[in-house]
Design a protein around this motif. Structure first.
Motif, short mmCIF file in Angstrom:
data_model
loop_
_atom_site.label_atom_id
_atom_site.label_comp_id
_atom_site.label_asym_id
_atom_site.label_seq_id
_atom_site.Cartn_x
_atom_site.Cartn_y
_atom_site.Cartn_z
N CYS A 82 0.83 -1.19 0.00
CA CYS A 82 0.00 0.00 0.00
C CYS A 82 0.87 1.25 0.00
O CYS A 82 1.79 1.37 0.82
N THR A 83 0.59 2.13 -0.93
CA THR A 83 1.32 3.40 -0.98
C THR A 83 0.36 4.58 -0.74
O THR A 83 0.65 5.70 -1.12
N GLY A 84 -0.79 4.27 -0.15
CA GLY A 84 -1.73 5.33 0.22
C GLY A 84 -1.11 6.25 1.26
O GLY A 84 -0.03 5.96 1.80
N THR A 85 -1.80 7.32 1.56
CA THR A 85 -1.21 8.38 2.40
C THR A 85 -0.72 7.87 3.75
O THR A 85 0.43 8.10 4.15
N ALA A 86 -1.58 7.15 4.47
CA ALA A 86 -1.21 6.70 5.82
C ALA A 86 0.01 5.78 5.76
O ALA A 86 0.93 5.87 6.59
N CYS A 87 0.03 4.90 4.78
CA CYS A 87 1.16 3.97 4.65
C CYS A 87 2.41 4.70 4.17
O CYS A 87 3.52 4.42 4.63
#
Ligand code: FES
Length: 167
Positions: A82-87
């Motif tokens: 996951c490269t979403g914001t939180a990750c």
């Protein structure tokens, strides 16, 4: 270059028949082909095109538009980082780099033995566990780059069905 996955014409014909040879169900047919062969083999696309009278250009458009489809064979075990914001904030790029280094492939590619595919994806839906990695059907949280080699060793030794426990 990954090895090839054998394409059975009978299997493709069965999928076409399952969807009543109807162009209305072309996406469903492609989903089934993708699931069966872990990609959309060109031979299967040619067969579908002839059987349901949808142009090859239209099929290629669908095949390249949806991320779920791939024209190249995908690995037996898809690895999604996951490269979403939180990750991202919690270091997922380092995790992705570690997988890339250990597997010796860039994101978006498959290992030559067709065992693993690697990709960066947007939000796996469990941000509180960031950084999150999904290997096959298993979602794992709080993965840092130091855990990557060990994780891959586990998947190299055992089939994914036998996997248990977190990193
Ligand atoms: S941002 Fe990674 S799980 Fe949501």
């Amino acid at each position: 270059m990954p090895a090839n996955i054998a394409v059975s014409s009978d299997k493709v014909d069965e999928i076409i028949g399952r969807w009543k040879r109807s162009p209305e169900f072309v996406i469903e047919m492609l989903q089934d082909v993708q699931q069966e062969f872990r990609h959309l083999p060109r031979a299967a696309l040619r067969r579908i095109s002839a059987a349901i009278r949808v142009t090859p250009a239209r099929l290629y458009h669908i095949a390249t538009f949806y991320k779920a489809f791939s024209l190249e064979p995908r690995g037996e075990i898809p690895v999604q980082v996951c490269t979403g914001t939180a990750c991202h904030v919690r270091g997922s790029q380092r995790v992705l780099d570690a997988f890339s280094r250990e597997l010796d492939i860039e994101p978006g590619r498959t290992t030559p033995d067709l065992r693993f595919s690697l990709e960066g994806v947007r939000c796996l839906g469990c941000c509180s566990l960031a950084p999150v990695v999904k290997m096959g059907e298993k979602v794992m949280g709080e993965i840092d780059s130091s855990k990557v080699a060990r994780l891959l060793r586990r998947y190299t030794k055992a089939s994914p069905a036998k996997e248990a426990g977190d990193a």
